[in-house]
Write an enzyme that holds these catalytic residues in place. Structure first.
Site, PDB file in Angstrom:
ATOM      1  N   HIS A 266       0.473  -1.386   0.164  1.00  0.00           N
ATOM      2  CA  HIS A 266      -0.073   0.152  -0.197  1.00  0.00           C
ATOM      3  C   HIS A 266       1.053   1.329  -0.341  1.00  0.00           C
ATOM      4  CE1 HIS A 266      -3.310   3.031   2.102  1.00  0.00           C
ATOM      5  NE2 HIS A 266      -2.090   3.490   2.207  1.00  0.00           N
ATOM      6  N   GLU A 267       2.157   1.342   0.966  1.00  0.00           N
ATOM      7  CA  GLU A 267       2.828   2.569   0.999  1.00  0.00           C
ATOM      8  C   GLU A 267       3.552   2.477  -0.458  1.00  0.00           C
ATOM      9  OE1 GLU A 267       2.067   4.856   3.406  1.00  0.00           O
ATOM     10  OE2 GLU A 267       0.977   3.039   4.875  1.00  0.00           O
ATOM     11  N   HIS A 270       1.725   3.844  -3.233  1.00  0.00           N
ATOM     12  CA  HIS A 270       1.831   6.034  -2.935  1.00  0.00           C
ATOM     13  C   HIS A 270       2.789   6.232  -4.018  1.00  0.00           C
ATOM     14  CE1 HIS A 270      -1.675   6.248  -0.307  1.00  0.00           C
ATOM     15  NE2 HIS A 270      -1.112   6.108   0.419  1.00  0.00           N
ATOM     16  N   GLU A 341      -6.005   6.586  -1.707  1.00  0.00           N
ATOM     17  CA  GLU A 341      -5.864   5.801  -0.513  1.00  0.00           C
ATOM     18  C   GLU A 341      -6.007   4.862  -0.979  1.00  0.00           C
ATOM     19  OE1 GLU A 341      -3.802   5.558   1.910  1.00  0.00           O
ATOM     20  OE2 GLU A 341      -3.429   7.819   1.776  1.00  0.00           O
ATOM     21  N   ASP A 345      -4.528   1.125  -1.991  1.00  0.00           N
ATOM     22  CA  ASP A 345      -4.660  -0.561  -1.487  1.00  0.00           C
ATOM     23  C   ASP A 345      -5.209  -1.703  -2.738  1.00  0.00           C
ATOM     24  OD1 ASP A 345      -5.280   0.384   1.224  1.00  0.00           O
ATOM     25  OD2 ASP A 345      -7.768   1.172   1.244  1.00  0.00           O
TER      26      ASP A 345
END
Length: 398
Positions: A266-267, A270, A341, A345
């Protein structure tokens, strides 16, 4: 002028209190559990309501403190430093001591939050000795770096004329980037023990993930977060060659390998989607506007507080009343952040599986006792992430 400023801050406080009341009423009205089990849902609701009640009291307290600073405190502090001959040094001390006193005035809330609320809900593991040590370290950093940064920015005010705020903005933005650069290697270790990750299987899996995403890291580390708190977390810290992956030991203990990979995925989402660059760009715009407003504000605004027409007086006014500017900016930042977000995800789910991402989010919600729903207005203003319910619903429908 002084009465108008205090009245505006009173309206700002009422706005914050109303948002908290809306959130409390919303949570109290949620009787059907979603995402979490019935007992977990109820526990998360209790935590969320307690936090909102705490915030209401804290916001009212903040208003009282701002009013005292405005009516008497700022002038009294300035008069206490009147014997310092150098205007630059005097103004730098004024700003630094204002920040330090602010930290001390907020101490009762920090103590209550750590030793009453967080202890009650099973989060805090902190001891009195550790808390005092942390506070002293933080206060020393405020005194050292607060004075140094104030001196640099006030030097711009004294020497660069009407365009001082442009230079001050550039320096402030550069300092923010430098702090991000040095945080994982120089600042974080002041408070926590950070060591290379010992779990070889997990380390290998993380490095394979990083390589597949083209993310160059200086290493994967574990942090002894559990000595203070039981919440789960992980972060990518630093910039450039200083980038590192830091896992809270609580996360390592509670999630399995695939779930940790999903969280880190997930990070990395970004990173792949350039969300970090977009956030930096947005923050630079907001910071520029903030400096433009307060850099050109009439002196009558801060002399109304009994402050001299100087850089120190302007900076104290900025620190007291910049929160009013956030009424407009905060929802923009939150909305912008939330928009990233779902994509992160989905990227995290692709690194392992949708099920692993869903299980990881459910465990994070359970262990952190995060209430999975929110009043829409409260969420729009404050939440940097969609609610847990929204995120899981989106993943389940992929």
């Amino acid at each position: 002028m002084l009465e108008i400023l205090i009245f505006l801050f009173a309206l700002f406080t009422a706005y914050k209190v109303i948002l908290s009341i809306l959130q409390i009423k919303f949570i109290s009205g949620c009787t059907e559990p979603v995402v979490l089990s019935a007992s977990e849902f109820q526990s998360a609701a209790q935590v969320a309501i307690a936090k909102q009640k705490f915030e209401i009291i804290h916001n009212i307290y903040t208003f009282i403190i701002v009013a005292i600073w405005s009516v008497w405190g700022a002038n009294a502090l300035q008069n206490a430093l009147s014997g310092v001959e150098s205007i630059l040094v005097r103004d730098s001390l004024l700003v630094t001591l204002f920040l330090a006193i602010g930290a001390v005035l907020n101490l009762p809330f920090e103590i209550y939050n750590t030793f009453v609320m967080d202890k009650k809900f099973g989060f805090s593991n902190s001891t009195a000795r550790l808390f005092i040590t942390d506070f002293i370290k933080s206060l020393v950093m405020i005194l050292i770096f607060g004075f140094a940064i104030s001196w640099i920015l006030l030097l711009c005010y004294d020497l660069l004329g009407a365009s001082w705020w442009i230079w001050a903005f550039g320096i402030s933005f550069g300092l923010i980037l430098i702090v991000n650069l040095i945080y994982p290697t120089l600042i974080a270790p002041i408070f926590n023990k950070i060591t290379p990750l010992e779990n070889s299987d997990l380390n290998l899996a993380i490095n394979e993930l990083l390589n597949s995403c083209g993310f160059k890291s200086s290493g994967v580390y574990s942090m002894d977060a559990s000595k203070r708190d039981n919440r789960l977390n992980a972060y990518f810290g630093g910039l450039g060659a200083t980038k590192r992956v830091v896992l809270f030991d609580t996360l390592i203990n509670k999630l399995d390998k695939d779930e940790i990979i999903a969280v880190l995925g997930h990070e990395l989402g970004h990173f792949k989607h350039r969300d970090i660059i977009k956030n930096i760009a947005l923050m630079s715009i907001i910071l520029f506007i903030l400096f433009a407003i307060f850099g050109n504000i009439p002196a009558s605004f801060y002399t109304a507080l009994g402050l001299e027409e100087s850089g120190g007086g302007l900076f104290i006014f900025f620190l007291l009343y910049s929160a009013l500017f956030m009424v407009i900016v905060e929802p923009v930042i939150s909305t912008f952040s939330r928009s990233h977000e779902f994509g992160a995800d989905e990227f995290g789910a692709k690194q392992t599986s949708k099920d692993s991402m869903i299980l990881a989010l459910k465990k994070l919600g359970k262990e952190n006792k995060a209430f999975p729903l929110s009043h829409p207005l409260y969420s729009m203003v404050y939440h940097s992430h969609p609610t847990l319910y929204e995120r899981l619903n989106r993943l389940e429908n992929l």
